[in-house]
Design a protein around this motif. Structure first.
Motif, PDB file in Angstrom:
ATOM      1  N   THR A 136      37.138  36.181  48.047  1.00 31.81           N
ATOM      2  CA  THR A 136      35.849  36.871  48.155  1.00 31.81           C
ATOM      3  C   THR A 136      34.721  36.057  47.516  1.00 31.81           C
ATOM      4  OG1 THR A 136      36.178  38.093  46.082  1.00 31.81           O
ATOM      5  CG2 THR A 136      36.965  39.134  48.131  1.00 31.81           C
ATOM      6  N   HIS A 137      35.036  35.378  46.418  1.00 35.76           N
ATOM      7  CA  HIS A 137      34.076  34.502  45.745  1.00 35.76           C
ATOM      8  C   HIS A 137      34.848  33.651  44.753  1.00 35.76           C
ATOM      9  CE1 HIS A 137      34.455  37.799  42.890  1.00 35.76           C
ATOM     10  NE2 HIS A 137      33.804  37.113  41.975  1.00 35.76           N
ATOM     11  N   MET A 138      34.180  32.681  44.147  1.00 42.84           N
ATOM     12  CA  MET A 138      34.944  31.624  43.480  1.00 42.84           C
ATOM     13  C   MET A 138      34.897  31.653  41.963  1.00 42.84           C
ATOM     14  SD  MET A 138      34.568  28.902  46.499  1.00 42.84           S
ATOM     15  CE  MET A 138      35.001  29.560  48.131  1.00 42.84           C
ATOM     16  N   GLY A 140      36.689  32.271  38.403  1.00 48.38           N
ATOM     17  CA  GLY A 140      38.038  31.909  38.001  1.00 48.38           C
ATOM     18  C   GLY A 140      39.061  33.026  38.072  1.00 48.38           C
ATOM     19  N   ASP A 141      38.605  34.280  37.911  1.00 43.70           N
ATOM     20  CA  ASP A 141      39.565  35.386  37.954  1.00 43.70           C
ATOM     21  C   ASP A 141      39.926  35.780  39.391  1.00 43.70           C
ATOM     22  OD1 ASP A 141      36.831  36.221  37.989  1.00 43.70           O
ATOM     23  OD2 ASP A 141      37.433  38.285  37.623  1.00 43.70           O
ATOM     24  N   HIS A 142      39.339  35.071  40.371  1.00 42.33           N
ATOM     25  CA  HIS A 142      39.666  35.343  41.781  1.00 42.33           C
ATOM     26  C   HIS A 142      40.382  34.166  42.441  1.00 42.33           C
ATOM     27  CE1 HIS A 142      37.250  39.121  41.975  1.00 42.33           C
ATOM     28  NE2 HIS A 142      36.793  38.574  40.857  1.00 42.33           N
ATOM     29  N   ILE A 143      40.057  32.944  41.990  1.00 43.48           N
ATOM     30  CA  ILE A 143      40.712  31.765  42.580  1.00 43.48           C
ATOM     31  C   ILE A 143      41.807  31.190  41.681  1.00 43.48           C
ATOM     32  CG2 ILE A 143      38.673  31.137  43.939  1.00 43.48           C
ATOM     33  CD1 ILE A 143      38.141  28.863  41.933  1.00 43.48           C
ATOM     34  N   ALA A 229      35.408  43.859  46.301  1.00 43.93           N
ATOM     35  CA  ALA A 229      35.495  42.745  45.344  1.00 43.93           C
ATOM     36  C   ALA A 229      34.634  43.046  44.114  1.00 43.93           C
ATOM     37  CB  ALA A 229      35.125  41.419  46.001  1.00 43.93           C
ATOM     38  N   ASP A 230      33.642  42.210  43.795  1.00 48.19           N
ATOM     39  CA  ASP A 230      32.890  42.339  42.539  1.00 48.19           C
ATOM     40  C   ASP A 230      31.454  42.820  42.741  1.00 48.19           C
ATOM     41  OD1 ASP A 230      35.171  41.392  41.369  1.00 48.19           O
ATOM     42  OD2 ASP A 230      34.182  39.815  40.204  1.00 48.19           O
ATOM     43  N   PHE A 231      31.200  43.575  43.799  1.00 48.20           N
ATOM     44  CA  PHE A 231      29.816  44.033  44.000  1.00 48.20           C
ATOM     45  C   PHE A 231      29.426  45.057  42.936  1.00 48.20           C
ATOM     46  CE2 PHE A 231      29.314  48.399  45.670  1.00 48.20           C
ATOM     47  CZ  PHE A 231      30.640  48.778  45.757  1.00 48.20           C
ATOM     48  N   GLY A 275      37.783  48.287  44.418  1.00 51.06           N
ATOM     49  CA  GLY A 275      36.977  47.391  43.583  1.00 51.06           C
ATOM     50  C   GLY A 275      37.913  46.567  42.713  1.00 51.06           C
ATOM     51  N   TYR A 276      37.720  45.266  42.739  1.00 52.65           N
ATOM     52  CA  TYR A 276      38.646  44.352  42.046  1.00 52.65           C
ATOM     53  C   TYR A 276      38.774  44.679  40.559  1.00 52.65           C
ATOM     54  CZ  TYR A 276      40.840  39.778  41.056  1.00 52.65           C
ATOM     55  OH  TYR A 276      41.690  38.763  40.677  1.00 52.65           O
ATOM     56  N   HIS A 277      37.670  45.180  39.969  1.00 54.42           N
ATOM     57  CA  HIS A 277      37.695  45.464  38.525  1.00 54.42           C
ATOM     58  C   HIS A 277      37.621  46.961  38.212  1.00 54.42           C
ATOM     59  CE1 HIS A 277      37.497  41.213  37.581  1.00 54.42           C
ATOM     60  NE2 HIS A 277      36.451  41.076  38.363  1.00 54.42           N
ATOM     61  N   MET A 278      37.809  47.808  39.212  1.00 57.05           N
ATOM     62  CA  MET A 278      37.839  49.251  38.954  1.00 57.05           C
ATOM     63  C   MET A 278      39.145  49.599  38.233  1.00 57.05           C
ATOM     64  SD  MET A 278      35.099  50.783  40.070  1.00 57.05           S
ATOM     65  CE  MET A 278      34.001  49.401  39.837  1.00 57.05           C
TER      66      MET A 278
HETATM   67 ZN   LIG Z   1      35.832  39.171  39.069  1.00 60.67          ZN
END
Ligand SMILES: [Zn+2]
Length: 305
Positions: A136-138, A140-143, A229-231, A275-278
């Motif tokens: 979703t974006h780059m 570090g906690d996603h790639i 993702a992280d919106f 949500g990735y961080h929910m």
């Molecule tokens: Zn994140």
């Protein structure tokens, strides 16, 4: 005891319940520590969707990250009203696995391969089963889970990500981008807003958190879900207060505008989102309020047959 008079027996019997009550419990079962299963699977039309908890940790001083533009008293009052502390927060890192029936897709990869692979395996999948990894974006906690020491974690995967995002990191010299993402560039397909990653999975531009941050709309048999993702990264500090500034939002104004646009859409369409961080299992709904939005964690909506 060989000789017991009737009187003794009665006394002993009478004393028994009291004795039993005061005897300390043996606590033969060991303390287990807090726990919850690291995956949650449900169906969306003919898709199977599994959120996997790649990692979680308690972070001190959350106002160094969320609500940068509000007074500490306000941050404390909002937190207290929501029954959460203001001096620490629990962070979650939740990749999502989608089985479309035609292929197995992993959205984002956690901080490092280990936690992600452990959660993936707990959910019944092996890393080599992943056909497509969508980033979703780059951050570090996603790639972070893509590679380790030059070896791909998902050995049979091809990769999909946003063109704008890749280009934004391309000249940055960022170490995790250079070691985790760039080596995969030749196996990567680049999407623009509205492009289909695979049938039923469409990129939704959600720029602001990072320059090319993408959400994804999943749709199967008329059922839709937004992989956000992280919106929005906190269920109170971001949803109830979408204009509160977040340290990790690269363009804070654009991120807040994206938050409001997607939260409006989720509320209007009554659509669930991940949500990735929910808070894990990271699945919920959005209700529009007078100023901000309310997060409604999913209950049994996705279990109904
Ligand atoms: Zn994140």
């Amino acid at each position: 005891m060989t000789k017991m008079t009737r009187r003794h027996a009665l006394l002993a019997g009478a004393a028994l319940p009291l004795a039993a009550a005061v005897r300390p419990a043996r606590a033969a079962a060991p303390m287990m520590g807090p726990a919850r299963p690291p995956f949650n699977r449900f169906t969306l039309g003919s898709f199977e969707v599994t959120t996997i908890l790649a990692g979680s940790r308690t972070v001190p001083d959350p106002q160094t990250i969320f609500g940068l533009n509000v007074a500490p008293e306000r941050f404390a009052a909002v937190s207290e009203a929501a029954m959460i502390p203001a001096d620490k927060a629990q962070f979650f890192f939740t990749p999502t696995v989608v089985n479309t029936g035609a292929e197995l897709i992993l959205f984002d990869t956690g901080l490092a391969p280990r936690g992600t692979v452990a959660a993936l395996e707990a959910a019944g999948y092996t890393p080599d089963q992943i056909d497509t990894v969508i980033i979703t974006h780059m951050h570090g906690d996603h790639i972070g889970g893509l590679m380790e020491n030059g070896t791909e974690t998902f050995s049979n995967a091809r990769y999909v990500t946003g063109a704008v995002e890749f280009d934004a990191w391309d000249m940055s010299g960022d170490e995790s981008f250079e070691t985790k993402m760039r080596p995969l560039a030749e196996k990567t397909r680049f999407l623009e807003d509205g492009d289909e990653a695979v049938p039923g999975v469409t990129a939704v531009a959600a720029f602001g958190h990072t320059p090319g941050h993408m959400a994804y709309r999943l749709e199967s048999d008329g059922n839709a879900l937004l992989l956000g993702a992280d919106f929005a990264n906190h269920y109170i500090w971001s949803l109830a207060h979408p204009d509160w500034e977040v340290l990790y939002d690269r363009d804070k104004e654009a991120a807040a505008a994206t938050r409001r646009r997607l939260l409006d859409m989720l509320a209007a369409e009554r659509m669930p989102f991940i949500g990735y961080h929910m808070p894990f299992p990271a699945l919920g709904y959005v209700e529009k309020q007078e100023t901000g939005y309310r997060y409604l964690p999913a209950s049994y909506q996705m279990m109904l047959e």
